[in-house]
Scaffold this motif. Structure first.
Motif, PDB file in Angstrom:
ATOM      1  N   GLY A  98     -11.811  10.917 -16.943  1.00  0.00           N
ATOM      2  CA  GLY A  98     -11.653  12.246 -16.374  1.00  0.00           C
ATOM      3  C   GLY A  98     -12.926  13.076 -16.406  1.00  0.00           C
ATOM      4  N   LEU A  99     -13.672  13.038 -17.505  1.00  0.00           N
ATOM      5  CA  LEU A  99     -14.892  13.845 -17.587  1.00  0.00           C
ATOM      6  C   LEU A  99     -15.957  13.350 -16.620  1.00  0.00           C
ATOM      7  CD1 LEU A  99     -15.251  14.575 -21.410  1.00  0.00           C
ATOM      8  CD2 LEU A  99     -14.302  16.032 -19.620  1.00  0.00           C
ATOM      9  N   ILE A 100     -16.002  12.048 -16.399  1.00  0.00           N
ATOM     10  CA  ILE A 100     -16.914  11.525 -15.376  1.00  0.00           C
ATOM     11  C   ILE A 100     -16.451  11.968 -13.997  1.00  0.00           C
ATOM     12  CG2 ILE A 100     -17.815   9.426 -14.309  1.00  0.00           C
ATOM     13  CD1 ILE A 100     -17.585   8.069 -17.065  1.00  0.00           C
ATOM     14  N   ALA A 101     -15.135  11.921 -13.756  1.00  0.00           N
ATOM     15  CA  ALA A 101     -14.599  12.327 -12.452  1.00  0.00           C
ATOM     16  C   ALA A 101     -14.871  13.802 -12.171  1.00  0.00           C
ATOM     17  CB  ALA A 101     -13.100  12.045 -12.393  1.00  0.00           C
ATOM     18  N   CYS A 102     -14.745  14.656 -13.188  1.00  0.00           N
ATOM     19  CA  CYS A 102     -15.023  16.084 -12.990  1.00  0.00           C
ATOM     20  C   CYS A 102     -16.450  16.292 -12.484  1.00  0.00           C
ATOM     21  CB  CYS A 102     -14.820  16.845 -14.295  1.00  0.00           C
ATOM     22  SG  CYS A 102     -13.098  17.007 -14.839  1.00  0.00           S
ATOM     23  N   GLN A 103     -17.393  15.592 -13.108  1.00  0.00           N
ATOM     24  CA  GLN A 103     -18.794  15.754 -12.735  1.00  0.00           C
ATOM     25  C   GLN A 103     -19.090  15.152 -11.362  1.00  0.00           C
ATOM     26  OE1 GLN A 103     -21.533  15.033 -16.337  1.00  0.00           O
ATOM     27  NE2 GLN A 103     -19.603  14.083 -16.946  1.00  0.00           N
ATOM     28  N   TRP A 104     -18.550  13.978 -11.115  1.00  0.00           N
ATOM     29  CA  TRP A 104     -18.807  13.300  -9.840  1.00  0.00           C
ATOM     30  C   TRP A 104     -18.181  14.090  -8.694  1.00  0.00           C
ATOM     31  CZ3 TRP A 104     -19.717   7.472 -10.350  1.00  0.00           C
ATOM     32  CH2 TRP A 104     -20.311   6.944  -9.203  1.00  0.00           C
ATOM     33  N   ALA A 105     -16.969  14.620  -8.915  1.00  0.00           N
ATOM     34  CA  ALA A 105     -16.318  15.427  -7.885  1.00  0.00           C
ATOM     35  C   ALA A 105     -17.142  16.672  -7.578  1.00  0.00           C
ATOM     36  CB  ALA A 105     -14.911  15.809  -8.330  1.00  0.00           C
ATOM     37  N   ARG A 106     -17.670  17.311  -8.615  1.00  0.00           N
ATOM     38  CA  ARG A 106     -18.521  18.486  -8.401  1.00  0.00           C
ATOM     39  C   ARG A 106     -19.743  18.115  -7.566  1.00  0.00           C
ATOM     40  NH1 ARG A 106     -20.581  21.438 -13.694  1.00  0.00           N
ATOM     41  NH2 ARG A 106     -21.429  19.342 -14.031  1.00  0.00           N
ATOM     42  N   ALA A 107     -20.341  16.965  -7.849  1.00  0.00           N
ATOM     43  CA  ALA A 107     -21.511  16.529  -7.086  1.00  0.00           C
ATOM     44  C   ALA A 107     -21.168  16.284  -5.618  1.00  0.00           C
ATOM     45  CB  ALA A 107     -22.088  15.256  -7.712  1.00  0.00           C
ATOM     46  N   LEU A 108     -19.927  15.895  -5.350  1.00  0.00           N
ATOM     47  CA  LEU A 108     -19.479  15.663  -3.974  1.00  0.00           C
ATOM     48  C   LEU A 108     -18.984  16.940  -3.296  1.00  0.00           C
ATOM     49  CD1 LEU A 108     -17.505  12.320  -4.517  1.00  0.00           C
ATOM     50  CD2 LEU A 108     -19.747  12.578  -3.421  1.00  0.00           C
ATOM     51  N   GLY A 109     -18.942  18.042  -4.039  1.00  0.00           N
ATOM     52  CA  GLY A 109     -18.471  19.297  -3.477  1.00  0.00           C
ATOM     53  C   GLY A 109     -16.967  19.444  -3.447  1.00  0.00           C
ATOM     54  N   LEU A 110     -16.240  18.597  -4.185  1.00  0.00           N
ATOM     55  CA  LEU A 110     -14.779  18.650  -4.212  1.00  0.00           C
ATOM     56  C   LEU A 110     -14.294  19.682  -5.212  1.00  0.00           C
ATOM     57  CD1 LEU A 110     -14.078  14.803  -4.204  1.00  0.00           C
ATOM     58  CD2 LEU A 110     -14.095  16.357  -2.235  1.00  0.00           C
ATOM     59  N   GLN A 111     -13.110  20.230  -4.948  1.00  0.00           N
ATOM     60  CA  GLN A 111     -12.447  21.159  -5.852  1.00  0.00           C
ATOM     61  C   GLN A 111     -11.447  20.352  -6.686  1.00  0.00           C
ATOM     62  OE1 GLN A 111     -13.040  24.827  -5.843  1.00  0.00           O
ATOM     63  NE2 GLN A 111     -14.845  23.836  -4.948  1.00  0.00           N
ATOM     64  N   LEU A 112     -11.894  19.878  -7.849  1.00  0.00           N
ATOM     65  CA  LEU A 112     -11.025  19.048  -8.678  1.00  0.00           C
ATOM     66  C   LEU A 112     -10.150  19.921  -9.565  1.00  0.00           C
ATOM     67  CD1 LEU A 112     -11.829  15.744 -10.452  1.00  0.00           C
ATOM     68  CD2 LEU A 112     -10.828  17.602 -11.809  1.00  0.00           C
ATOM     69  N   ILE A 113      -8.848  19.688  -9.479  1.00  0.00           N
ATOM     70  CA  ILE A 113      -7.865  20.313 -10.367  1.00  0.00           C
ATOM     71  C   ILE A 113      -7.536  19.288 -11.447  1.00  0.00           C
ATOM     72  CG2 ILE A 113      -5.596  21.380 -10.562  1.00  0.00           C
ATOM     73  CD1 ILE A 113      -5.722  21.832  -7.485  1.00  0.00           C
ATOM     74  N   GLY A 114      -7.883  19.595 -12.688  1.00  0.00           N
ATOM     75  CA  GLY A 114      -7.644  18.653 -13.764  1.00  0.00           C
ATOM     76  C   GLY A 114      -6.460  19.061 -14.615  1.00  0.00           C
ATOM     77  N   THR A 115      -5.717  18.083 -15.131  1.00  0.00           N
ATOM     78  CA  THR A 115      -4.679  18.366 -16.118  1.00  0.00           C
ATOM     79  C   THR A 115      -5.112  17.801 -17.458  1.00  0.00           C
ATOM     80  OG1 THR A 115      -3.372  16.334 -15.845  1.00  0.00           O
ATOM     81  CG2 THR A 115      -2.904  18.173 -14.338  1.00  0.00           C
ATOM     82  N   ALA A 116      -4.677  18.459 -18.530  1.00  0.00           N
ATOM     83  CA  ALA A 116      -4.965  18.011 -19.893  1.00  0.00           C
ATOM     84  C   ALA A 116      -3.908  18.592 -20.816  1.00  0.00           C
ATOM     85  CB  ALA A 116      -6.364  18.431 -20.319  1.00  0.00           C
ATOM     86  N   GLY A 117      -3.890  18.121 -22.073  1.00  0.00           N
ATOM     87  CA  GLY A 117      -2.800  18.460 -22.975  1.00  0.00           C
ATOM     88  C   GLY A 117      -3.052  19.594 -23.939  1.00  0.00           C
ATOM     89  N   SER A 118      -4.165  20.311 -23.791  1.00  0.00           N
ATOM     90  CA  SER A 118      -4.433  21.450 -24.670  1.00  0.00           C
ATOM     91  C   SER A 118      -5.421  22.374 -23.974  1.00  0.00           C
ATOM     92  CB  SER A 118      -5.010  20.987 -26.012  1.00  0.00           C
ATOM     93  OG  SER A 118      -6.329  20.491 -25.843  1.00  0.00           O
ATOM     94  N   ASP A 119      -5.486  23.619 -24.461  1.00  0.00           N
ATOM     95  CA  ASP A 119      -6.456  24.562 -23.908  1.00  0.00           C
ATOM     96  C   ASP A 119      -7.881  24.087 -24.162  1.00  0.00           C
ATOM     97  OD1 ASP A 119      -4.451  26.208 -22.987  1.00  0.00           O
ATOM     98  OD2 ASP A 119      -4.541  27.596 -24.692  1.00  0.00           O
ATOM     99  N   GLU A 120      -8.116  23.449 -25.316  1.00  0.00           N
ATOM    100  CA  GLU A 120      -9.453  22.959 -25.632  1.00  0.00           C
ATOM    101  C   GLU A 120      -9.876  21.866 -24.655  1.00  0.00           C
ATOM    102  OE1 GLU A 120      -7.713  25.012 -28.961  1.00  0.00           O
ATOM    103  OE2 GLU A 120      -6.969  23.284 -27.821  1.00  0.00           O
ATOM    104  N   LYS A 121      -8.949  20.965 -24.340  1.00  0.00           N
ATOM    105  CA  LYS A 121      -9.269  19.899 -23.388  1.00  0.00           C
ATOM    106  C   LYS A 121      -9.454  20.460 -21.978  1.00  0.00           C
ATOM    107  CE  LYS A 121      -7.228  15.969 -25.850  1.00  0.00           C
ATOM    108  NZ  LYS A 121      -6.246  14.856 -25.794  1.00  0.00           N
ATOM    109  N   CYS A 122      -8.673  21.468 -21.623  1.00  0.00           N
ATOM    110  CA  CYS A 122      -8.855  22.113 -20.316  1.00  0.00           C
ATOM    111  C   CYS A 122     -10.244  22.748 -20.230  1.00  0.00           C
ATOM    112  CB  CYS A 122      -7.774  23.161 -20.082  1.00  0.00           C
ATOM    113  SG  CYS A 122      -6.151  22.473 -19.660  1.00  0.00           S
ATOM    114  N   ALA A 123     -10.667  23.397 -21.307  1.00  0.00           N
ATOM    115  CA  ALA A 123     -11.993  24.010 -21.317  1.00  0.00           C
ATOM    116  C   ALA A 123     -13.077  22.954 -21.160  1.00  0.00           C
ATOM    117  CB  ALA A 123     -12.192  24.792 -22.614  1.00  0.00           C
TER     118      ALA A 123
END
Length: 332
Positions: free
Chosen positions: A157-182
């Motif tokens: 997921g953390l790789i996908a967040c960065q790669w999506a940003r590089a592609l200009g995509l608006q990635l909506i991520g899910t996670a199990g805590s506020d810390e992981k969301c941050a």
């Protein structure tokens, strides 16, 4: 020569993992022998250990690693003894000080990428490559498009967040805590949903996208997110189910895909994509370029000695790890 290898004799819990001495010989045609500097830790290893993905027993585990090529067999031309190399490859056996293995998916490692980073990124990074670059909805993805990515604070997921940003995509991520969301937001997610608080994550996705839904959902969670993933899709959207951390998805009533908007569903695997040397090399080149450019940084959350592999599996199953983790075999 005798090497240390982590094996299971029967499927079961982490306690089934044992370190044994094994003989590693010379590579045959199309094979290499590699001495590991680091070994990757992935959820597929848990499936192999617990029998969800059965292996002939006794079985060595581990699907990715990095190190120095010690010997090459007949017909291997893209690697030579002394090369720095990394791989994501079947069959399992990476939890070892050294191994003999097929050479076709072993890639020469650029000097600018260290061994621990390489071992932590091959399966996860190549997975993100085939998802965001090859597993695409109708019409593909363009800058500004929304995608939903579950387990956004994990290694993939953390790789996908960065790669999506590089592609200009608006990635909506899910996670199990506020810390992981941050953490997901810090790594490039445009939005993050704490699914333990916002249990109807599909409703939040609709809210974020102005009611439209997303073009594609990348789902490695499986049973727990399946229905919500379908409900998050726009018409003609694609659900790419690439794992089942919460259990296998339920049987699919194909008529549901019609009523929810002519949806598409696929179950891709990394090992189909890297089945040829040319395919593995092209994917690896793109991953190395993204990491080498700094657009994707590999977060290593924890390092374990090879002897502590059982504890590493306990932590992995308990979802105590964010980012990636590696096993470090004894050297010398």
């Amino acid at each position: 020569m005798s090497e240390k290898v982590a094996v299971i004799e029967v499927p079961g819990g982490p306690e089934q993992l044992k370190i044994v001495d094994a003989q590693v010989g010379e590579p045959g045609p199309g094979e290499i022998r590699i001495r590991h500097a680091a070994c990757g830790l992935n959820y597929i290893d848990v499936y192999h250990r617990n029998g969800a993905y059965p292996l002939p027993l006794p079985a060595a585990l581990g699907m990715e690693g990095s190190g120095i090529v010690e010997a090459v067999g007949e017909g291997v031309t893209h690697l030579q003894p002394g090369d720095r190399a990394a791989y994501a490859s079947a069959p399992p056996g990476a939890y070892a000080t050294a191994r003999v293995m097929p050479a076709k998916a072993v890639l020469k490692l650029p000097d600018g990428i260290d061994f621990e980073t390489a071992a932590a990124m091959m399966i996860k990074g190549l997975t993100v490559q085939y998802l965001l670059r090859k597993t695409l909805p109708q019409g593909g993805l363009q800058p500004g498009d929304h995608v939903l990515f579950h387990a956004a604070a994990g290694g993939v997921g953390l790789i996908a967040c960065q790669w999506a940003r590089a592609l200009g995509l608006q990635l909506i991520g899910t996670a199990g805590s506020d810390e992981k969301c941050a953490l997901a937001l810090e790594h490039g997610a445009a939005h993050a949903i704490n699914y333990r608080r916002d249990t109807d994550f599909a409703a939040r996705v609709r809210e974020i996208t102005g009611g439209r839904g997303v073009k594609v959902v990348y789902d490695s969670v499986g049973a727990d997110t399946w229905e919500g993933s379908l409900n998050s899709l726009a018409p003609f959207g694609l659900l790419a189910s690439f794992g089942g951390a919460s259990g296998p998805v339920p049987p699919v009533n194909i008529g549901t895909l019609a009523t929810k908007g002519s949806l598409y569903v696929t179950r891709p695997t990394l090992f189909t994509h890297i089945a040829t040397r040319e395919g593995a090399q092209a994917m690896g080149d793109e991953l190395f370029a993204m990491v080498g450019s700094g657009q994707v940084r590999i977060r290593i959350d924890k390092r374990y000695a090879l002897a502590d592999v059982a504890q590493a599996h306990r932590d992995l199953e308990a979802r105590q790890l964010t980012g990636s983790a590696v096993l470090l075999p004894p050297q010398g």
